[in-house]
Design a protein around this motif. Sequence first.
Motif, PDB file in Angstrom:
ATOM      1  N   SER A  76      56.642  49.801  27.863  1.00  0.00           N
ATOM      2  CA  SER A  76      55.528  49.088  28.506  1.00  0.00           C
ATOM      3  C   SER A  76      56.080  48.180  29.589  1.00  0.00           C
ATOM      4  O   SER A  76      57.284  47.985  29.714  1.00  0.00           O
TER       5      SER A  76
ATOM      6  N   TRP B 208      47.625  45.291  29.174  1.00  0.00           N
ATOM      7  CA  TRP B 208      46.368  44.795  29.758  1.00  0.00           C
ATOM      8  C   TRP B 208      46.096  43.396  29.246  1.00  0.00           C
ATOM      9  O   TRP B 208      46.383  43.112  28.092  1.00  0.00           O
TER      10      TRP B 208
ATOM     11  N   SER C  46      49.748  49.181  27.156  1.00  0.00           N
ATOM     12  CA  SER C  46      49.242  48.991  28.524  1.00  0.00           C
ATOM     13  C   SER C  46      49.618  47.638  29.109  1.00  0.00           C
ATOM     14  O   SER C  46      49.694  47.470  30.321  1.00  0.00           O
TER      15      SER C  46
ATOM     16  N   THR D 285      40.347  54.720  28.741  1.00  0.00           N
ATOM     17  CA  THR D 285      41.679  55.315  28.813  1.00  0.00           C
ATOM     18  C   THR D 285      41.957  56.289  27.681  1.00  0.00           C
ATOM     19  O   THR D 285      43.054  56.846  27.594  1.00  0.00           O
TER      20      THR D 285
ATOM     21  N   VAL E  23      45.513  51.104  34.339  1.00  0.00           N
ATOM     22  CA  VAL E  23      46.120  51.583  33.097  1.00  0.00           C
ATOM     23  C   VAL E  23      46.391  53.083  33.161  1.00  0.00           C
ATOM     24  O   VAL E  23      47.384  53.571  32.613  1.00  0.00           O
TER      25      VAL E  23
ATOM     26  N   ASP F 221      47.101  52.090  21.970  1.00  0.00           N
ATOM     27  CA  ASP F 221      47.631  51.142  22.946  1.00  0.00           C
ATOM     28  C   ASP F 221      48.157  49.965  22.138  1.00  0.00           C
ATOM     29  O   ASP F 221      47.383  49.179  21.586  1.00  0.00           O
TER      30      ASP F 221
END
Length: 298
Positions: free
Chosen positions: A217, A253, A251, A73, A265, A36
């Motif tokens: 992304s 995040w 991601s 994930t 995600v 990620d």
Amino acid sequence: MTDLSAGPRAPEALCPGPDPDPRGPRRFAVPSGAVDTHAHVIGLPPRWPLVANRSYTPPEAGPSAYLAMLDATGMTHGVLVQVSVHGTDNRLMESVLRAHPDRLRGIGVVGLGRSEAEYGVLKAAGVVGLRLNVLFGGGVSLDGLESYGALCREMGWHLQLLLDARQLPELAPRLAKLPVPFVIDHMGHMPAAGALEEPGFRTLVSLVRDGAWVKLSGAYRLSDDAPAYPETTPMARALLEAAPERCVWGSDWPHVANWGVMPNVGDLLDLLADWAPEAALRHRVLVENPARLYGFPA
């Protein structure tokens, strides 16, 4: 249409936290070694001050929640990107990198003219690049682009750029002269609807074809049509066709500066089943490409 900037919101406007139950994709198996390449950790004052000129105020997203997201994930590795609300104070990110040197790498945000020792501390912590952010308060602008390119060359780093691709036609000649690799965030961070016809996105595709890297992304930033965000598929496929060896996935995040529906995600990973239907291509995006760019074992 999704708000692609912080807009007129006051910095005190608290954006929501991430989905508390992240999961992996349902449409394919995440390969071993997956990375990620784009996430943030966020601390709260007084220990971790927030810059006054920030564009938003996020809730805490600490190291334990971040690592739990990676585990849930199926990510073997992760890349932390210094978040704009902490400005050039990279201490929190550095501390997480140092605690997990085999698993994590970092992208820092720094001012120019610092001591060689200060830059060396970042490199020793696991920082492999610097980010210039022209979209949110607390970032570093493109005014010093050439100087940052020289610094990155000296340190063995690359440059990462958060900008709106509609700026690229004017900016492209400067980018082409950079002495280091550069990465464009979030597929150019522009509205997905009609993107393929926009000069800015066409310039992005050309830059990627000629040697730039790009992060597949931020789909939820480019389209409101959750959770599949179908308008982003032509963008991702165009970039993958231009340079499948220089596309990576992230991601984003904990999805900061997002006042809409927070994505899981797993749903964002599932987009790769449409963007890159072949398992071999997904392996390049998730494993092989980021291993080269960030220095992970493939």
